[in-house]
Write an enzyme that holds these catalytic residues in place. Structure first.
Site, PDB file in Angstrom:
ATOM      1  N   GLU A  75      14.704  -6.013   2.185  1.00 34.83           N
ATOM      2  CA  GLU A  75      15.870  -6.504   0.971  1.00 34.83           C
ATOM      3  C   GLU A  75      16.301  -4.747   0.168  1.00 34.83           C
ATOM      4  OE1 GLU A  75      12.975 -10.239   1.543  1.00 34.83           O
ATOM      5  OE2 GLU A  75      13.774  -9.528  -0.360  1.00 34.83           O
ATOM      6  N   CYS A 118      17.630  -2.384  -6.379  1.00 40.90           N
ATOM      7  CA  CYS A 118      16.666  -2.106  -5.820  1.00 40.90           C
ATOM      8  C   CYS A 118      16.848  -1.821  -4.545  1.00 40.90           C
ATOM      9  CB  CYS A 118      15.964  -2.979  -6.829  1.00 40.90           C
ATOM     10  SG  CYS A 118      14.614  -3.462  -6.663  1.00 40.90           S
ATOM     11  N   CYS A 169       4.146  -3.739   4.030  1.00 39.06           N
ATOM     12  CA  CYS A 169       3.719  -2.493   2.842  1.00 39.06           C
ATOM     13  C   CYS A 169       2.162  -2.565   3.373  1.00 39.06           C
ATOM     14  CB  CYS A 169       3.684  -3.143   1.535  1.00 39.06           C
ATOM     15  SG  CYS A 169       3.402  -2.383   0.079  1.00 39.06           S
ATOM     16  N   CYS A 228      -1.268  -6.094  -2.954  1.00 35.15           N
ATOM     17  CA  CYS A 228      -1.406  -6.751  -4.246  1.00 35.15           C
ATOM     18  C   CYS A 228      -1.654  -8.580  -3.178  1.00 35.15           C
ATOM     19  CB  CYS A 228       0.461  -6.516  -5.022  1.00 35.15           C
ATOM     20  SG  CYS A 228      -0.258  -4.671  -4.979  1.00 35.15           S
ATOM     21  N   CYS A 271       2.089 -10.234  -3.865  1.00 34.39           N
ATOM     22  CA  CYS A 271       3.707 -10.103  -3.785  1.00 34.39           C
ATOM     23  C   CYS A 271       4.519 -10.542  -2.210  1.00 34.39           C
ATOM     24  CB  CYS A 271       3.395  -8.063  -4.012  1.00 34.39           C
ATOM     25  SG  CYS A 271       4.623  -7.403  -3.639  1.00 34.39           S
ATOM     26  N   GLU A 318       5.424   0.950  -0.370  1.00 34.06           N
ATOM     27  CA  GLU A 318       4.757   1.582  -1.499  1.00 34.06           C
ATOM     28  C   GLU A 318       6.183   3.194  -1.501  1.00 34.06           C
ATOM     29  OE1 GLU A 318       3.093   2.459  -4.572  1.00 34.06           O
ATOM     30  OE2 GLU A 318       2.890   4.251  -4.502  1.00 34.06           O
ATOM     31  N   LEU A 321       0.155  -1.478 -13.267  1.00 31.82           N
ATOM     32  CA  LEU A 321      -1.453  -1.772 -13.445  1.00 31.82           C
ATOM     33  C   LEU A 321      -1.780  -2.896 -13.023  1.00 31.82           C
ATOM     34  CD1 LEU A 321      -2.636   0.989 -14.454  1.00 31.82           C
ATOM     35  CD2 LEU A 321      -2.252   0.209 -16.828  1.00 31.82           C
ATOM     36  N   ASN A 359       6.643 -14.281 -10.500  1.00 31.21           N
ATOM     37  CA  ASN A 359       7.784 -14.846  -9.605  1.00 31.21           C
ATOM     38  C   ASN A 359       7.349 -15.768  -8.081  1.00 31.21           C
ATOM     39  OD1 ASN A 359      10.390 -15.124  -9.381  1.00 31.21           O
ATOM     40  ND2 ASN A 359      10.707 -13.845  -9.023  1.00 31.21           N
ATOM     41  N   CYS A 417      10.836  -9.159  -4.883  1.00 33.67           N
ATOM     42  CA  CYS A 417      10.814  -8.229  -3.928  1.00 33.67           C
ATOM     43  C   CYS A 417      10.171  -9.198  -2.649  1.00 33.67           C
ATOM     44  CB  CYS A 417       9.711  -7.034  -3.599  1.00 33.67           C
ATOM     45  SG  CYS A 417       9.026  -6.756  -4.907  1.00 33.67           S
TER      46      CYS A 417
HETATM   47  N1  SAH Z   1       5.099  -0.541  -4.201  1.00 28.01           N
HETATM   48  C1  SAH Z   1       5.384  -0.296  -5.546  1.00 28.01           C
HETATM   49  C2  SAH Z   1       6.618  -0.967  -5.287  1.00 28.01           C
HETATM   50  C3  SAH Z   1       6.885  -2.637  -5.891  1.00 28.01           C
HETATM   51  S1  SAH Z   1       7.832  -3.796  -6.453  1.00 28.01           S
HETATM   52  C4  SAH Z   1       4.582  -1.136  -6.764  1.00 28.01           C
HETATM   53  O1  SAH Z   1       3.450  -1.591  -6.348  1.00 28.01           O
HETATM   54  O2  SAH Z   1       5.300  -0.665  -8.063  1.00 28.01           O
HETATM   55  C5  SAH Z   1       7.799  -3.692  -8.403  1.00 28.01           C
HETATM   56  C6  SAH Z   1       6.920  -4.702  -8.742  1.00 28.01           C
HETATM   57  O3  SAH Z   1       7.209  -5.903  -8.765  1.00 28.01           O
HETATM   58  C7  SAH Z   1       5.490  -4.047  -8.457  1.00 28.01           C
HETATM   59  O4  SAH Z   1       5.623  -4.059 -10.312  1.00 28.01           O
HETATM   60  C8  SAH Z   1       5.224  -5.369  -8.134  1.00 28.01           C
HETATM   61  O5  SAH Z   1       3.470  -5.194  -8.653  1.00 28.01           O
HETATM   62  C9  SAH Z   1       6.032  -6.382  -8.813  1.00 28.01           C
HETATM   63  N2  SAH Z   1       5.381  -7.717  -7.745  1.00 28.01           N
HETATM   64  C10 SAH Z   1       5.703  -7.751  -6.694  1.00 28.01           C
HETATM   65  N3  SAH Z   1       5.765  -9.042  -6.800  1.00 28.01           N
HETATM   66  C11 SAH Z   1       5.856 -10.052  -7.173  1.00 28.01           C
HETATM   67  C12 SAH Z   1       6.293 -11.355  -7.489  1.00 28.01           C
HETATM   68  N4  SAH Z   1       5.753 -12.429  -6.961  1.00 28.01           N
HETATM   69  N5  SAH Z   1       6.156 -11.793  -8.781  1.00 28.01           N
HETATM   70  C13 SAH Z   1       6.162 -10.738 -10.433  1.00 28.01           C
HETATM   71  N6  SAH Z   1       6.167  -9.323  -9.732  1.00 28.01           N
HETATM   72  C14 SAH Z   1       5.755  -8.695  -8.423  1.00 28.01           C
END
Ligand code: SAH
Length: 361
Positions: free
Chosen positions: A103, A116, A123, A127, A130, A173, A228, A303, A346
């Site tokens: 996406e 974006c 990935c 996390c 996510c 990532e 973080l 989200n 995402c």
């Molecule tokens: N792998 C990278 C890019 C990820 S997406 C990273 O970890 O930073 C960018 C941001 O969106 C990250 O901070 C991720 O933790 C956040 N994110 C992912 N899913 C989410 C969700 N369901 N709600 C809010 N933020 C989210």
């Protein structure tokens, strides 16, 4: 994507032009007795003049357009879905040549036009909140597939709109795919590419120390955002499984090094999850952890992702979290929730489509 007007069409195995525009076009132009002027002309069409295909490069002789189309693929993806929200957010779900899907999103905010982009299919970081990582990592994207997202999103702009910012915050990532990402961002940055300043390009990472160091020492031109999500090791381990092997101290050390080398303000991202990391003492501890840094804390209220048990904190809890950080003198931004209606977080649109197709089989 070749148009009907192309009398010759690239072989399916033809090189993808966007993988290495200069490296592919320099010898190609030379062999045809066409010099740097021709290369510049084609680059101009790709990046500045927003050609949708080779035939649109109208000041190139027809034979050159046909030969280009026969030699190099321009688009390797197809648009599986294009969604548009009322706030101007547009999202593309792209199907790659091997069937994988990623996406990418265009966000409109006053004069800003931010895209974006994704760097991997799936990935591997895991996390827990996510959508992108729920099925693990399928593969890295190529440079061409990353540049293609930029150009496809740019094609959605009206003639008076101009791309201004790039955030590498889509699926995957980015620092686990630096080899493909750096040349793609080079095209974004070059004056004869998209011409977007490094200050307006942000790479978001879960915090991988070695590639953070590599980025600092090889190309500290971009802004770095570090996800973080926790004020201490114990909470981070629950939310970010790769954190088990990587300490917060190591991540902060590399973030500080990046700041020292780049001079760019750091961003720390913190997804706010009800009951997990949103208590007043979490905010206090986060403030202690980040004290003294030239940094912006980007708090992202969770989200919701279908099927996951997490909850978004109430607005009162969000306000109190923010208040504590601000009272401690930290720069805080709460991310607006743009594009909710079209699953703009995402990995969500892809998952929804994957589960729909799984339902129907
Ligand atoms: N792998 C990278 C890019 C990820 S997406 C990273 O970890 O930073 C960018 C941001 O969106 C990250 O901070 C991720 O933790 C956040 N994110 C992912 N899913 C989410 C969700 N369901 N709600 C809010 N933020 C989210």
């Amino acid at each position: 994507m070749p148009t009907r007007a192309d009398s010759r069409v690239a072989h399916p195995a033809a090189p993808h032009l966007l993988d290495a525009v200069d490296r592919l076009l320099e010898p190609w132009c030379r062999e045809r007795g066409q010099g740097a002027y021709r290369l510049g002309q084609i680059r101009g069409w790709l990046f500045a003049r927003r050609a949708a295909d080779y035939q649109a490069m109208s000041d190139l002789p027809k034979t050159v357009r046909d030969e280009l189309a026969a030699s190099f693929a321009l688009w390797t993806t197809s648009v599986a879905r294009h969604t548009q929200a009322e706030d101007g957010t547009e999202k593309l779900l792209l199907t790659l040549a091997d069937g994988g899907q990623v996406e990418c999103v265009l966000l409109r905010d006053r004069v800003r036009r931010t895209i974006c982009i994704s760097t991997q299919v799936g990935c591997g970081m895991g996390c827990v909140f996510c959508a992108s990582g729920l099925d693990g990592l399928e593969r890295n994207l190529t440079t061409g597939e990353i540049v293609e997202q930029m150009l496809r999103l740019q094609l959605l702009l009206g003639p008076d709109e101009r791309l201004s910012h790039i955030v590498v915050m889509g699926m995957g990532e980015p620092l686990a795919n630096l080899d493909a990402l750096l040349p793609a961002l080079e095209e974004a940055h070059r004056p004869d590419g998209l011409g977007i300043s490094g200050r307006r390009i942000t790479i978001s990472t879960v915090g991988l120390p070695k590639p953070m160091r590599r980025l600092a020492d090889s190309c500290p031109r971009y802004r770095l955002a570090v996800s973080l999500h926790a004020p201490n090791e114990q909470i981070r381990r629950q939310i970010v499984p790769v954190g088990e092997k990587i300490s917060l101290a190591e991540i902060l050390q590399e973030a500080d090094h990046y700041f020292d080398v780049s001079g760019r303000q750091l961003t720390f991202e913190y997804v706010l999850l009800a009951g997990l990391n949103d208590r007043p003492q979490d905010a206090e501890q986060l403030a202690d952890l980040l004290a003294g840094r030239t940094a912006l804390i980007n708090v992202i209220p969770y989200n919701p992702v279908a099927g996951l048990p997490y909850r978004t904190p109430s607005s009162a809890t969000q306000q109190s979290f923010r208040g504590i950080l601000e009272s401690r003198g930290l720069a805080v931004r709460f991310r607006h929730r743009k594009g909710d209606a079209i699953d703009a977080a995402c990995g969500q649109l892809r998952r929804r489509t994957l589960s729909h197709s799984a339902d129907s089989t």
